[in-house]
Design a protein around this motif. Structure first.
Motif: not given
Lengths: 650, 147
Positions: A252-256, A320-323, A347-350, A357-361
């Motif tokens: 998996g790719d982590f985060g966004n 797990m990877t999304a969060t 899709t929910t994970a994405n 990610d958008m909140f953090k940015k």
């Protein structure tokens, strides 16, 4: 009487509340057989570019496969075909479990829904009795509650279901159609289409015989397949242990889609092996199977909040990877919540990862999120977001349209952080630079490579002797002329010969198309880690033995070509072309350098691969099926229609 | 003492995956002509499934009875609750189980003796939930009636 119920259709006009039972035209059955095949033709005829995915004329076609409901192990699939509100092109979602088999026992293989009901309804089928019933009292209920309430209402425990949850009712773009025991048709928004039609559920029960054309041959092959499955099954057992979860999280790719892993994260992934082993030993209660299947790929786990949740593959690694939260109980709870609302886990994970990610940015603020502080590694944040999405509350109303549309609604540059494949959210894999994986993403109309990759990419990496034995033992399911590509092996970057790879991918795509017509699981067709259980000639023979149609390997191949070209024609008519195939894999595939010896996929290389597959497929450089290709597949009407719309066919 | 062979199909319900292949193969192999159809409704083995409570129990059709039970109870096994008729093998008036769909003729498991075969549900059970056992059992010899 038709053998195997092939072509026995129920058509429901939800606007008028009418139900019509009929036998499909012989021509339609002859050319497209069943499942995804016949649905492709019906969608071509009736859901034209003028018809929006949410228009009343839009069609939801539910088709059991030819082999579904017979004794053939692994044949339990039902294919739901529709125009996706997400991608605006042809889409299919396949669901296992017992629905298709029960539908066959009621005497049908296809249900077509058109129109929109003014009030919530559900369709009840009990053998010859078919009726639309009021579902006002079920609106807002979870699929599991719906199932329970309908069973009580009908006083019948044997009823099988397809049902949407609140997310589907709210037209969340990635709402799923749930069946139970972890089986659902998730990707593409089938649940949203059902919800838009105010169709809460389909309940079916039946006790009729499924007549078989050549039963003795069918059972002979069934016995043979049983042995093959027993041999194959060992692979699943090996995977069921602790390393399975860690293995999955690792792809998996982590985060966004951050593409980065800190040393701390790497250490956490490493430690996950033991944690998962402990979790599995403590909470796994059962291996569960779909109709007549021995693979038992889904496993029941105790949910810390009560009840049992069925987990496999992405259900583990997507949350797990999304969060960044590597916790097994968290994944189980996530899955249970998605099932409760009727949402696609992946899709929910994405979407959750994208929102955080958008909140953090700084592109999203507390004002957008209803005061919720979005943070990685926080289960309560993730669960709150899932609830907001399902109910379309504040930011959830934006995220419920999928990241592609959400990013455009948010604006301020958010578009460059959204990762999509044909506007559909990307599953959170990190290996799009692998040639076979990339090709399978581009070759299929949905864009999502999930359950489309095949074990050949892995077999390719084995020592020469093993590859020889693989062929000798009869596990190589491709035509003989492709053996040389297997024997040539892979390069240092794990990629096979380019032409060989294109041919393997094209053959795989045909196999998966046939699987959706036959109603057999992808596990049959050498998906992922499993050697193929059946060859194309065997699938053809089985379809023939059930339906009485004369289908041999050659005709099965033509059938696959016809359906693939028809769906391509459909999507070309909707405006899909080469640029969409090129961008079906994420842009970062061309930018990021994966750890050696793997190599970055170069745009020029990718273009060359597309040229090759188009050429083999008989499509033009623009990805439009050529005149001769369409003629060979008996699809002249596609050419004529495209020409009328000003789309040139070479 | 004479002996006779008794055939048992043992069930380890913890291993059942609920795939219902046993139902399919049973109905098909007992069909006339053999293998001409598939219909779990005609099967002499049924899987009681309750996925919400992790209950999966294959039950073999037993003898027919023309009366139904009066007091039915729930049963607790290993902390799980099982419903009224969960383990009952009888074809009885209270449920339409183990009866031919059209004729209502009761069905009974014959361990595939009538089709001259090893029990096919066992053979096709890939989770090894069903196993077959033949036991030699001593029986008292029939003594001629006293003159």
């Amino acid at each position: 009487m038709t053998f195997g119920c092939v072509g026995a259709t129920i058509e429901v006009d939800l606007s008028r509340g009418t139900i019509e039972k009929r036998q499909a035209e012989p021509d339609l059955v002859d050319s497209y057989v069943a499942g995804k095949g016949t649905a492709a033709r019906l969608l071509w005829d009736r859901v034209t570019p003028e018809v929006d995915a949410f228009a009343p004329e839009s069609l939801l076609a539910i088709g059991a496969g030819v082999l579904t409901g017979t004794v053939i192990p692994g044949a339990g699939h039902t294919c739901i075909s529709y125009k996706s509100p997400v991608t605006n092109i042809h889409c299919y979602s396949s669901v296992g479990g017992f629905f298709g088999a029960e539908l066959k026992h009621a005497g049908y293989d296809t249900i077509l829904f058109s129109g929109k009901s003014p009030t919530p309804v559900y369709l009840y089928i009990n053998n010859d009795h078919v009726e639309l019933r009021d579902a006002s009292h079920l609106w807002g209920k979870s699929p599991a509650e719906t199932r329970q309430l309908i069973r009580e209402e009908l006083e019948n425990e044997d009823v099988q279901f397809l049902s949407i949850g609140p997310a589907g009712e709210n037209r969340v773009y990635f709402a799923s159609v749930e069946h139970g025991t972890g089986a659902s048709a998730s990707r593409g928004g089938a649940g949203a289409v059902m919800g838009d039609k105010k169709l809460k559920a389909i309940a079916v029960t039946g006790n009729k015989d499924i007549p078989l054309a050549n039963a003795s041959r069918l059972f002979e092959i069934g016995n043979y397949l049983l042995d093959r499955m027993n041999a194959d099954r060992t692979k699943v057992v090996e995977l069921s242990g602790y390393s399975y979860v860690r293995f999955l999280v690792n792809i998996g790719d982590f985060g966004n889609f951050s593409g980065v892993r800190s040393p701390e994260l790497e250490a956490e992934i490493k430690a996950l092996g033991r944690k998962a082993q402990e979790h599995i030993t403590r909470t796994r209660t059962r291996e569960v199977a779909c109709n007549n299947c021995a693979m038992r790929c889904k496993h029941a786990y105790l949910n810390p909040q009560g009840g049992y949740t069925f987990m496999k593959c992405q259900d583990w690694f997507a949350p797990m990877t999304a969060t960044y939260l590597l916790d097994c109980d968290f994944a189980v709870q996530w899955m249970a919540l998605c099932e409760k609302y009727g949402l696609d886990t992946s899709t929910t994970a994405n979407c959750v990862a994208f929102a955080i990610d958008m909140f953090k940015k700084g592109l999203l603020t507390k004002e957008d999120t209803g005061g919720l502080e979005l943070e990685w590694k926080k289960p309560e944040v993730a669960f709150a977001l899932i609830e907001k999405i399902a109910k379309r509350q504040d930011i959830g109303d934006v995220l419920a349209n999928g990241t592609y549309r959400a990013a455009r609604q948010i604006g301020k540059g958010a578009e460059s952080f959204a990762h999509d494949t044909r506007k559909l959210d990307l599953p959170m894999y990190r290996n799009f630079h692998e040639h076979h994986f990339a090709l399978m993403t581009a070759l299929n109309e949905k864009g999502d490579p999930t359950m489309l990759d095949s074990s050949i990419a892995l077999v390719m990496l084995r020592p020469k002797e093993e590859r020889e034995r693989y062929i000798q033992d009869g596990w190589f399911p491709y035509p003989r002329e492709l053996e040389k590509y297997l024997m040539a092996g892979a390069d240092a970057a794990r990629n096979p010969d380019m032409e060989g790879n294109c041919r393997f991918s094209i053959y795989d795509m045909e196999q998966y198309t046939l699987a959706d017509i036959a109603g057999v699981c992808r596990y049959w067709m050498q998906y992922w880690l499993y050697p193929a259980i059946a060859s194309r000639s065997l699938v053809a023979e089985l379809m023939s033995a059930v339906s009485g149609l004369e289908i041999d390997e050659e005709r099965a191949t033509r059938l696959a070509h016809r359906v693939i070209n028809l769906i391509r024609g459909y999507n070309v008519r909707e405006g899909i072309g080469r640029k969409d195939d090129f961008h079906s894999i994420p842009q970062h595939t061309f930018e990021r350098v994966p750890p050696p010896p793997e190599k970055r996929l170069e745009p020029a290389e990718w273009n060359k691969m597309l040229d090759l597959v188009y050429n083999i497929r008989g499509w033009s450089k623009e990805g439009i099926p050529m005149r001769s290709t369409l003629a060979e597949s008996g699809l002249d009407f596609v050419r004529e229609d495209l020409a009328k719309r000003g789309i040139p066919v070479a | 003492m004479a002996t006779r062979k008794i055939k048992y199909i043992n069930i380890d319900a913890d291993k059942c995956s609920g795939c219902r292949l046993c139902e399919s193969i049973c109905s098909a192999s007992h069909a006339d002509p053999p293998y001409s159809l598939v219909n779990p409704g005609r099967s002499r083995i049924r899987v009681f499934r309750d996925e919400d409570n992790d209950v999966y129990i294959p039950v073999l059709a037993g003898p027919y009875t023309d009366v139904e039970c009066l007091g039915r109870n729930t049963v607790m096994v290993k902390g799980k609750e099982y419903g009224e008729c969960s383990f009952c093998r009888a074809s009885c008036p209270s449920r339409d189980l183990f009866r031919e769909p059209e004729t209502d003729i009761p069905l009974k498991c014959d361990t595939c003796e009538s089709i001259n075969s090893e029990p096919l549900c066992v053979k096709w059970c890939l989770s090894k939930c069903l196993t077959f056992e033949e036991v030699e059992e001593e029986v008292e010899e029939e003594t001629p009636a006293a003159a």
